[in-house]
Structures are given as C-alpha cells and as structure tokens.
Design a protein around this motif. Structure first.
Motif, PDB file in Angstrom:
ATOM      1  N   SER A   1      65.444  38.154  17.224  1.00 54.40           N
ATOM      2  CA  SER A   1      65.727  37.043  16.317  1.00 54.40           C
ATOM      3  C   SER A   1      66.322  35.899  17.138  1.00 54.40           C
ATOM      4  O   SER A   1      67.149  36.121  18.029  1.00 54.40           O
ATOM      5  CB  SER A   1      66.732  37.491  15.261  1.00 54.40           C
ATOM      6  N   ARG A   2      65.932  34.683  16.851  1.00 54.25           N
ATOM      7  CA  ARG A   2      66.371  33.521  17.642  1.00 54.25           C
ATOM      8  C   ARG A   2      67.884  33.370  17.620  1.00 54.25           C
ATOM      9  O   ARG A   2      68.498  33.014  18.613  1.00 54.25           O
ATOM     10  CB  ARG A   2      65.723  32.251  17.046  1.00 54.25           C
ATOM     11  N   ARG A   3      68.522  33.685  16.481  1.00 56.23           N
ATOM     12  CA  ARG A   3      69.963  33.493  16.382  1.00 56.23           C
ATOM     13  C   ARG A   3      70.745  34.549  17.148  1.00 56.23           C
ATOM     14  O   ARG A   3      71.936  34.401  17.369  1.00 56.23           O
ATOM     15  CB  ARG A   3      70.408  33.462  14.926  1.00 56.23           C
ATOM     16  N   ASP A   4      70.038  35.655  17.561  1.00 55.52           N
ATOM     17  CA  ASP A   4      70.725  36.699  18.332  1.00 55.52           C
ATOM     18  C   ASP A   4      70.646  36.432  19.830  1.00 55.52           C
ATOM     19  O   ASP A   4      71.256  37.137  20.624  1.00 55.52           O
ATOM     20  CB  ASP A   4      70.090  38.074  18.040  1.00 55.52           C
TER      21      ASP A   4
ATOM     22  N   SER B   1      72.920  38.999  21.643  1.00 57.37           N
ATOM     23  CA  SER B   1      74.151  39.352  20.936  1.00 57.37           C
ATOM     24  C   SER B   1      73.933  40.677  20.227  1.00 57.37           C
ATOM     25  O   SER B   1      72.959  40.832  19.464  1.00 57.37           O
ATOM     26  CB  SER B   1      74.485  38.264  19.919  1.00 57.37           C
ATOM     27  N   LEU B   2      74.838  41.631  20.482  1.00 59.32           N
ATOM     28  CA  LEU B   2      74.710  42.957  19.870  1.00 59.32           C
ATOM     29  C   LEU B   2      75.481  43.044  18.557  1.00 59.32           C
ATOM     30  O   LEU B   2      75.392  44.046  17.860  1.00 59.32           O
ATOM     31  CB  LEU B   2      75.178  44.026  20.856  1.00 59.32           C
ATOM     32  N   LEU B   3      76.263  42.039  18.258  1.00 57.34           N
ATOM     33  CA  LEU B   3      76.949  41.972  16.955  1.00 57.34           C
ATOM     34  C   LEU B   3      76.629  40.606  16.350  1.00 57.34           C
ATOM     35  O   LEU B   3      77.412  39.659  16.439  1.00 57.34           O
ATOM     36  CB  LEU B   3      78.468  42.139  17.118  1.00 57.34           C
ATOM     37  N   PRO B   4      75.433  40.483  15.751  1.00 57.65           N
ATOM     38  CA  PRO B   4      74.991  39.153  15.303  1.00 57.65           C
ATOM     39  C   PRO B   4      75.959  38.505  14.323  1.00 57.65           C
ATOM     40  O   PRO B   4      76.050  37.282  14.252  1.00 57.65           O
ATOM     41  CB  PRO B   4      73.647  39.426  14.633  1.00 57.65           C
ATOM     42  N   ASP B   5      76.704  39.328  13.567  1.00 59.51           N
ATOM     43  CA  ASP B   5      77.587  38.740  12.555  1.00 59.51           C
ATOM     44  C   ASP B   5      78.805  38.042  13.183  1.00 59.51           C
ATOM     45  O   ASP B   5      79.416  37.174  12.561  1.00 59.51           O
ATOM     46  CB  ASP B   5      78.058  39.815  11.573  1.00 59.51           C
ATOM     47  N   ALA B   6      79.183  38.494  14.395  1.00 58.27           N
ATOM     48  CA  ALA B   6      80.310  37.827  15.087  1.00 58.27           C
ATOM     49  C   ALA B   6      79.722  36.655  15.863  1.00 58.27           C
ATOM     50  O   ALA B   6      79.068  36.845  16.892  1.00 58.27           O
ATOM     51  CB  ALA B   6      81.009  38.797  16.016  1.00 58.27           C
ATOM     52  N   SER B   7      79.957  35.465  15.352  1.00 54.94           N
ATOM     53  CA  SER B   7      79.268  34.279  15.896  1.00 54.94           C
ATOM     54  C   SER B   7      79.829  33.878  17.265  1.00 54.94           C
ATOM     55  O   SER B   7      81.040  33.885  17.477  1.00 54.94           O
ATOM     56  CB  SER B   7      79.438  33.126  14.907  1.00 54.94           C
TER      57      SER B   7
ATOM     58  N   LEU C   1      82.745  39.540  25.627  1.00 50.65           N
ATOM     59  CA  LEU C   1      81.896  39.200  24.482  1.00 50.65           C
ATOM     60  C   LEU C   1      80.800  40.251  24.316  1.00 50.65           C
ATOM     61  O   LEU C   1      80.345  40.867  25.288  1.00 50.65           O
ATOM     62  CB  LEU C   1      81.282  37.820  24.684  1.00 50.65           C
ATOM     63  N   HIS C   2      80.329  40.413  23.071  1.00 45.81           N
ATOM     64  CA  HIS C   2      79.308  41.420  22.766  1.00 45.81           C
ATOM     65  C   HIS C   2      77.930  40.891  23.131  1.00 45.81           C
ATOM     66  O   HIS C   2      77.039  40.745  22.297  1.00 45.81           O
ATOM     67  CB  HIS C   2      79.377  41.816  21.272  1.00 45.81           C
TER      68      HIS C   2
END
Length: 1119
Positions: free
Chosen positions: A1055-1058, A1075-1081, A969-970
């Motif tokens: 960012s909290r979501r990262d 997470s280094l790829l925030p768009d990949a959930s 995982l990223h």
C-alpha cells in the motif's frame, strides 16, 4: 608760520632753484648767480658768466648740473661743483629754462623760440614760437613740455618739440601767462597743469587741454607759481607783495610772508616745509612753515583737519572715517556728542548726525553762523557754541546771538565740555595763571575749583567727578582731589620735541645726542627707524641696542657685512629695511628699481601676499604666475583654508593636490566637478577621484569615473565591494571574462549571510564547488568550536548535500560520496548531541528522560571508533547514567558509571558521579523490560547497550530512528530486485493490487469515510498472507546482513501509505522503507529525508516554522 631769515642782494631776484637734495640754493641776482648753503645761509660762491640780467635758473633732477638763462641771449650749463661746462645762445633773451626730470634734457625758451639740448647731442634743436614764451614746465614722466605764452596760449609739446596740444584761453592776449607748473604728485591719476596769468586768474588743466574746475580769481598779477614737493600745496607771489599759500585745488589758505616789493620768485626746499622768496628789491626771505594740528576729540570720535580745507571724522572703535570738504581754510574744529562745529575764515558751520546710532557717521549741516570770529579756542555744546578770545569767553546760540559772556582774570589756555543736560552743560576752563574753573552754560557765575602755581595746558575730570588731571606748561601731569584740593600725584613727561626737529632735518647724530638726555622707548625706536631709513647705520645700531631689538640689529649687521663685500646699491639696502618695517610695496618698488624683481616676488610669497605678487608680475611669464598660484595654494592648505587651496590648485592645474584635499575633507561635490572636467586620458587624478568616492560611500560617482576611463575591472570590483550585485551581474553578462570576479565574492557574501543554498548556486555558477565546500566547512568548524551543535548539524547536512551535488561529476563521484556519507553521519551525531549538551550545560531540561536516554544510547552506539570534535563522551555517559537510573535501567546505569570511572571527569560532575556510583549499587542488577528495544524485522529484543552499534544483534538490520525522540521506528528498509527501476517500483506500489482472501478469514466493514479490516479469531496471522512479511525471514545465526529484496509482485501488493521513499538525487539510489505498523503514522521530511513520529514532527514544525533538522520552511514548496 614761524621763523624768517632775510637778506638783500643787489638787483632784482628773478628766479631761484634748489639742488634736489636741498643742500644748495642758486639765486638769479642781477647778472650773477649766487650759491648759498641752505643749512646755515652762508654764500658759497657768486658765479659770473652772464653779461646781462639773469632771468632764470633750473637744477637737473639728478643733482649733477644746473642751467641759467640771461638777457644776454645765452644759456650756461654748470656742474654741481660750480664749474661752467657749456654755453649756447638764442636769438632773443632767455625767458625760462627747465630740465626734463627723466632724460635730463634741457629746455630753454626765448622770446621767439624753444631750444632742446641733451648731453648726448652736440647741437641744440630749436623750434620757432609764434609768441613770446614766458614760462615752461615738464610733466613728471618727462614726455611732454608745457609752454606758457605772452598771448595767453599754452602749447604742449613732446620731447622732440612737436606741438601736441594747444590750449587757447578766453582772456587771450589780455591774459598773458606768467607762470605754469605741473603737479609733481605721484598719487594723481592725471597730469595736472597749474596756470597763473596776468588776467589775475589761477586755472588748472589736464594734459588733454581740458580745464579742471573753474578759474580762481587772484586780485593781483602773479609772477611765480610753484608746488610743494608732494604736490599738496601751491605757492603764489606777485604784485600783491606777498607770498600766499593755496591748496592744490586753488583754495587760498593764507599769507606766508609780506614783502616790500613785487615777489618774482618763490620755491619750496625739496621734501621740507621751508620756503624761499625772491623780490624785486633784491630781498631774499627764508620761511619755515609749521602746519599746526587742528583737531577735536569726544569719546570715540576724533575730528581733524586734512589738506587744510577738509575735516575727517574718525570713529576710533569701528575705524570708520568720513571726509567733510569745506573748500576753505579750516581754522578750528569742535566735536561734542552728535554735534560738530567747524570754523572757516568767514563763518562757522554746525553739523549734526543723521541718527542717534552710536556708529552713525553721516553728518548734515544744522546751522550756519555767517560771521567772522577771531578766537583762540572753539567749543560746541548741544545748543551753543563757546568762543574764547584771550581772557574772554562768549556763549552764542546756533543762530549767532550772544547769550552770555564771562571775563577771566588771566589768559584762557584750555576749555573742555564735561557733559550735562542740553543747554546746561558744564565747562572746565584752565587759565595761564594756573586757575581752574567750572562754568555752566546757563550760569553767569564761574566756580573756582582750584589754583596751581603753573599755567594750565590741558585738563580733564574723572568720571566720578572726584579727581582732576592737569598738564601744565612744564609737561607735568598733576592729579588733584576736587573736594580737598589736595595734589594726589604728579608725573613728569619726556622732552623729545628737539629730537624730532633734528630728525626732520636728517641730523641723526644730533638727534641721538638729544635722545641720550632722556626720551621714551617709543622715541628711541622712532630715532632708530629714521636713522635706518636714512641709512645712518651707526646711529640706528646704537638706538636699536637701546631698545634691545635684535631683529633690526641682525639686519644692520647683515647690511654692513654686504657693504664690506663690496655691495654699494643703497636701493637694495633700503628695500630690505622697508620690508622689515612692513612697507612692502615701497620695498618692492626699490627691489624692481635695483633689478632684483625675484627678491620682491620672494618677499610677497613669503608674506602670503599673493595678490600683490600677481599685480607685481602683471602680465608676465605664465609659468611664474602658475608657480605663484601653487605657492599660494600650499600656504592656504597649511593655514587650514582648504576650500581656498582647492580652488587655487585647480586654477594652477594641480589637480592631484586639489583631489587629495577635497577627498580628505569629504567634499564630494567638488570632487565630481573635478572628475567631470578632467580629460579621460588623465588616469591618475581620475583614479584618485574614484578612490575617494568609494571611501566617501558614493559608489555612483565612483562608477561614473571608472566608466569614463574605461576601467571595467575596477568597476566590477566596486560593484562587488558595495554589494550592488545587479549591476555586477549585468556587467558580467556583457563581459564574461569578469564572471569569476563577480560570482565568487557574491557566493562568499551569501555564505556569510547564512544564505547557503544561494551561495552554493553562486559558487556553482562560478565553477567553484570546492570553494563552496571549503566555506561551509569553515562555518561548520566555527559552529562546533562555539558549541552551536544544532548549527553544526545543519551545516554538515548542507555540506553533505553539496558533496552529493559535486558527486554528479564521474571523476569525483567516489570521493564525494564517501564525504557525503561522512557528513550525513556527523550531522546526525551533532543533531543528537545538541540535546545532551543543553542538558549538561543548562539548568533546565528541555527534553523528556526517555528522549535523553535514547539519544545518549544512539550516540554511544555511533561513537564506536573516533569521537568527533566537540562531542564529549563524559557528557553522554553522564546523561545516560542519570536517565537510566531514573527510568529503571539500573544495570545500564551501573555500566555507565563504571565507564565514567576510566575517563577524565570535570570538577563540576565529580561529586554527582561519585554519589551516583555509590547509590546505584543499592539498586537491582537488571534493566526495566519496558525500555528494551525491539527489532521490527525479526522481533528480537535487543540489549540496551549493543556492541554492534545501531543494528539488530540477530538479523543485523539497521535501526531507523526518529530524528526527535530517537526511538526505533517500526520501519524496515527493503531493496528492489535487479532490473526494477525506481520509477517502475513507485508505479507498482501506487497500483495497490488487492490480495487473495481466504473465506471467512476477514471481515470488511465500509463506512462513508473509512475502510476497516477486522481479523477473525479463527484466522491465522496476517503475515502468512503478506508477501513482504514473508520476505522478512532470514537464516538464523548468520553474521552477515541479508537485506530484504522485493520483486514486482511484492511491490504490487504494497500500500502506498505504508511505504516511505527517500528520493536521493543521482548518483545515489532511492531508499525504500515499509511501515510495519501502518496505524502509527510516520512523517518524513521531503528535504533531508529524516523520519519523525507525525505528532512530534507537527509540534516541532509549529515551534520552529521549519524542519528541525534541515530547516526547510513549511511554506517552501520545493523538496
């Protein structure tokens, strides 16, 4: 009546007496006593002692002495050896003497007084009388003496001569009493006194003086009255110059014998049917009475005469009996279908059944024919009666009208109805000349069936009307064919009648001699029994030997042995005989008489006749009664009558045995009744009750019983065993000492029911963390052994979490944290290996090739040291080889096949691996670049097989894998700078402070629901501006792992979501991932902290309704 011997003596015969054994007869004849031998009638000796006429004589019951009273005013007492031993006198002539049957006291009565003498006293006590005493009689128990007076009064006195009852009769002095006698029967409930007076009446009275029934008119002056030995008949004689036979109720039956002068005395020989009569002219007559059987039989109904005046009808199948009291002499009986005819002296009564029911026994009078008939035989049909008088047959209607008559050529010996329609029945008639005829009631003509040479005694026809059976006067049974008149066969019957005549006289040797001439086995047995009862053992032994009855022979031998040892008690011998014959009550009486009550009790208990035994004991020793009941209960138990046994044990106080039986039979109601009645001090029976309640699945009653005796420990145990946890917890609250006994089993039960979280809490409540761990370890081991690797992973995860819980205790912290990490590692391995095992063992693959490829690599990287139980390296390498080849990683596939060559391969993989090893060599020696894993920290491409394990070969950063697809995982883990707490870090991340932007480097587009950042081509990489990306750099080539450590400003910029945070409970630190790829959930399970691609996780949750790793349900709000 038959047989009469007559003799004559000088002078009036006023009285006579038999010796109780019947062997001697004493006569008062003139002024002498004459002694006869009753067996042959010889005069043994005349006794001269009186100077005037002897009026009375009486024998004592014990047979040792007799007394005589005379007109010379004296009483002489004689011995049985005919010697005079005592003489005493009264003031007047002696009228009567009588011995007390029990005390052997002698009562002598004169015209003016009563004298009482007994051997113990020297003088005679005398009591005055107001009138001349004519007769006297003692009651059976010897308590009272009845005196009959010339003035018509009866005086009843006690043994001391005091008057207790005075009976004044209506006739008064006009009815002088001449003879009285008490009924000797032991079966009567009351003492009954028969009184004969010269008012020509016969009366009966109770001891109280109350008259029984009415006076019976005699039409003559009675001079003597006496009973038969058992009290069933009365003899009366007097001025009518004959002796008459009456029933015990005073019904005249007939004349015994007519004389030429007044009858002054008549007596029955003891225990026989012989009668002796003494007359005024000195005649002595000796009669034998034969009571013939008057009876009738039709199919299953048998009617017979009883007590001369009653008819008993017995149903031979149902054994029911009905008694018809006629109150007159029954002369003839006939029975046919629903009809019963009884001939009395002056009439014939015809009865019919109330209903047509075959078992009905209720008869009612249908007709009465009031007419005196002289007939030899009587037959009844549906509408007629048939009378036979010598050669003549008469048919009468029920109204007494003669309808038809037949005259035979010889005497009619037998007649029988053989059925037919009502009014047209057929009769079989047998004649003395051997002729057999058939007659129809409505036909004057008789049909001759056949004629034989001998006289007919009895005959019958077969059901088919083809054969005729005849018994002739020679006791031969002849069977004929009716149609051909041919004699089919004949049978000679035995002659046993003379033997029975000898038996009646107790002449056993003579009876034996007759038996030797030829009698049936039944006759031999009868002889044996009679001889045994007469204690004539020699004859009995011979007879029992003849019928080969070893049982009785053993009895005789044992009695003879006892005789040799000096035993002389005949009562005891006879009691043994009676008990062998089944006459148990007679045996008991004899045992009691001989002072051996214990033998009677033993007999009754051995025979299981407990009620009789209780009656025998009466209100005796309660210990004996209790012992009897216990024996009775033991027997009931042995014969499989448990209900009865339980009741008896309870009444005997043997509660333990009652509980055992009730428990074994599952009678809960009986058990609870016993338990409630028992005192709480009786612990043993109550504990037994509780044990059976538990066994019979009645915990409520068991709890009630334990509470009664206050056994709380057992009560707790009961609640635990029956899993009634609420009651157990309530008890534990009141009594904390039982907490361990409740919560430990509760936890084990929960663990066994897969309720591990609750089990862990229960163990914790009981203070048994180690126990909790041990139970789970065992379950985990079982799961591994059974190849349930997904369960094993789940249990290991559970174990790790329990170890983490225990690690809060500082003393166990280090050990438990090591265990936590070890179990977490094992859980991950087994979770992955589950897919490998399914791939190799099952025919279809459930996972994508990429997933299997990643899992097998993950496992091989993790298994650098030891291989855990159940995980197969062969399976892992085989999967890797197959999937590598499929995905184009040929180099890796070749490496896997090479590795497999050095391992022991199962036979089922052998061919596949050999083929794979060969075919892989045709492929290029490199791996597809698409498969190469990338380190998201340093962007280094890592080899597919990494010697360092699951870390980057460049920066040593541990890879974070998806728990479903096992892709890297990223995510990069980072650590907090010293001094920053978890709470502060979270609050800083939540701030999401804006970053400084360079001009024209970013374009920001904001729409309603989203915010988009677009990087201009001219702008440098985003990393330059991200403080966290700057922290990812590290010193190249170092072998040590340098973690990413962030300060507050970096945290603030995130960012909290990262950021994903594993919020471990203490004593563990929280773990932070960026997470280094925030768009990949990426989704993280809040319970086990395993990471998944969000899409994978959602699909798996939909499939399993829970986390695939820790099985937390999606509807469970707790993390």
């Amino acid at each position: 009546q038959a047989g009469r011997e007559t003799g004559r003596e000088k002078g009036n015969i006023y009285d006579l007496a038999f010796k109780p054994d019947g062997m001697q007869l004493i006569l008062a004849a003139g002024n002498r006593l004459l002694v006869y031998d009753t067996s042959d009638g010889t005069l043994l000796q005349p006794l001269k002692g009186h100077k005037d006429t002897v009026y009375c004589v009486a024998y004592a019951k014990d047979g040792k002495r007799f007394a005589s009273g005379s007109a010379d005013k004296s009483v002489i007492i004689w011995t049985s050896k005919l010697e005079g031993i005592l003489k005493y006198t009264h003031n007047d002539s002696i009228q009567c003497v009588s011995y007390n049957p029990v005390t052997h006291q002698l009562a002598s009565c004169s015209s003016s007084d009563v004298g009482l003498w007994s051997p113990e006293q020297k003088s005679v006590s005398k009591h005055k009388s107001s009138s001349k005493i004519t007769c006297c009689s003692w009651t059976n128990d010897g308590q009272y003496l009845a005196l009959g007076m010339f003035n018509g009064i009866i005086s009843i006195r006690n043994k001391n001569g005091d008057e207790k009852v005075k009976i004044e009769r209506p006739g008064g002095s006009l009815s002088p009493i001449w003879s009285i006698c008490w009924n000797p029967s032991r079966e009567e409930h009351n003492d009954i006194l028969a009184v004969a007076d010269w008012g020509q009446k016969l009366s009966f009275y109770q001891l109280s003086g109350k008259q029984i029934g009415k006076d019976r008119s005699l039409n003559f002056d009675p001079c003597c009255l006496s009973y038969f030995t058992k009290g069933e008949y009365i003899l009366l004689g007097g001025s009518d110059k004959q002796v008459s036979l009456f029933t015990k109720d005073g019904v005249r039956l007939g004349t015994v014998g007519e004389q030429n002068s007044w009858v002054w005395t008549c007596k029955v020989k003891p225990d026989s049917n012989y009668v002796v009569v003494g007359c005024q002219d000195g005649t002595i007559s000796f009669y034998q009475l034969i009571f013939s059987t008057v009876h009738g039989l039709y199919k299953d109904r048998y009617a017979y005469r009883d007590s001369m005046t009653d008819v008993i009808v017995q149903h031979l199948i149902t054994e029911q009996k009905v008694r018809i009291k006629c109150k007159e002499l029954v002369k003839k009986i006939a029975i046919y279908k629903n009809r019963l005819a009884i001939q009395l002296p002056e009439k014939i009564l015809i009865y019919e059944l109330y209903s047509d029911d075959s078992s009905d026994m209720h008869y009612r009078v249908k007709e009465k024919i009031v007419k005196k008939f002289e007939c030899n035989l009587l037959v009844v049909c549906a509408d007629h009666i048939i009378l036979c008088q010598e050669k003549r047959l008469q048919c009468l209607s029920f109204s007494g009208v003669k309808e038809r008559e037949w005259q035979m050529e010889s005497l009619i010996r037998y007649i029988k109805v053989i059925g037919g329609p009502p009014g047209r029945e057929g009769l079989l008639v047998g004649l003395k000349n051997g002729q057999i005829l058939k007659i129809f009631v409505d036909n004057l003509f008789a049909i001759v069936l056949l004629k034989q040479a001998t006289a007919v005694r009895c005959l019958d026809m077969s059901a088919s009307r083809n054969k005729l059976a005849v018994v002739d006067e020679n006791d031969t049974c002849l069977v004929y064919d009716i149609h051909t008149k041919e004699l089919l066969f004949q049978v000679k019957s035995q002659r046993s009648a003379p033997m029975y005549q000898y038996l009646d006289r107790k002449m056993f040797k003579e009876a034996y001699q007759i038996a030797c001439l030829g009698v049936t086995d039944t006759d031999w047995r009868e002889l044996a029994m009679e001889a045994l009862e007469g204690l004539e053992f020699e004859t009995a032994k011979k007879a029992f030997t003849r019928v080969q009855d070893l049982r009785y022979l053993e009895l005789i031998n044992s009695i003879e042995e006892r005789k040799k040892r000096g035993e002389t008690n005949n009562d005891l011998f006879l009691a043994d005989v009676f008990s062998y014959q089944g006459k148990f009550h007679e045996a008991a009486k004899l045992y009691k008489r001989s002072g051996h009550e214990n033998l009677a009790l033993d007999m009754y208990t051995d025979l299981r006749m407990f009620e009789y035994a209780k009656d025998f004991l009466g209100s005796g020793d309660p210990k004996e009664t209790k012992m009897l009941i216990t024996k009775q209960a033991d027997w009931a138990r042995n014969i499989n009558e448990p209900k009865a046994a339980v009741e008896m044990y309870i009444s005997a106080g043997e509660h333990v045995k009652a509980i055992e039986i009730s428990g074994d039979h599952g009678w809960v109601d009986t058990l609870i009744d016993i338990a409630r009645k028992l005192d709480k001090a009786e612990r043993e029976p109550l504990l037994m009750c509780a044990y059976y309640f538990k066994k019979l699945d009645n915990p409520g009653y068991a709890a009630e019983t334990y509470l009664k005796i206050g056994d709380l420990k057992s009560l707790v145990q009961l609640h635990v065993e029956t899993q009634r946890w609420d009651e157990a917890f309530a008890l534990g609250e009141k009594h904390p000492e039982f907490k361990d006994d409740i919560y430990v089993p509760y936890a084990q039960w929960l663990a066994e029911n897969d309720r591990f979280e609750e089990a862990q809490k229960a163990f914790h409540k009981a203070g048994r963390q180690r126990e909790a761990v041990r139970v789970l370890e065992q379950l985990t081991h079982n799961a591994v052994v059974e190849s349930r690797f997904n369960d094993a992973a789940y249990y290991y995860w559970m174990l790790s979490m329990q170890c983490l819980d225990i690690a809060q205790d500082p003393a166990q912290k280090d050990v438990m944290l090591d265990k936590f990490r070890h179990f977490q590692h094992l859980a991950e391995l087994y979770h992955g290996y589950h897919a490998i095992q399914r791939y190799t063992e099952e025919p279809f693959s459930f996972h994508l090739p990429e997933t299997l490829f990643n899992i097998s690599r993950f496992l091989l990287h993790s298994l650098t040291k030891d291989t855990p139980l159940g995980i197969s390296k062969v399976n892992t390498l085989f999967t890797l080889a197959k999937q590598s080849k499929a995905l184009g990683a040929y180099k890796l596939a070749r490496h896997a096949y090479d590795k497999l060559q050095g391992l022991q391969i199962p036979a089922r993989f052998q061919k596949s691996i050999e083929l794979g090893s060969l075919t892989i060599r045709s492929k290029p020696f490199h791996d597809s670049e698409e498969l190469v894993p990338l380190c998201y920290r340093c962007s280094t491409n890592n080899p597919l097989l990494n010697n360092l394990g699951n870390v980057c070969i460049n920066c040593r950063q541990p890879f974070v894998f998806s728990a479903s697809s096992y892709e890297v995982l990223h995510l990069v883990e980072f650590y907090l700078e010293e001094g920053i707490t978890d709470e502060e870090a979270v609050s800083l991340i939540d701030l999401e402070a804006p970053r400084h932007k360079r001009e024209n480097k970013w374009q920001e587009i904001t729409s309603n629901n989203s915010q988009t950042l677009r990087l201009d081509e001219t702008v440098d990489s985003m990393g330059d501006d991200d403080p966290f990306t700057a922290k990812l750099s590290f010193e190249q080539g170092g072998s040590e792992f340098v973690p990413v450590v962030v300060n507050r400003s970096v945290l603030r910029s995130m960012s909290r979501r990262d950021v994903l945070i594993k919020r471990w409970p203490p004593p563990l630190q929280w773990q932070y991932f960026r997470s280094l790829l925030p768009d990949a959930s990426i989704t993280m399970c809040p319970s086990c902290f395993q990471m998944f691609h969000s899409e994978d996780y959602e699909l798996l949750v939909l499939q399993h309704t829970c986390c695939p790793y820790c099985r937390r349900r999606i509807d469970d709000p707790s993390p």
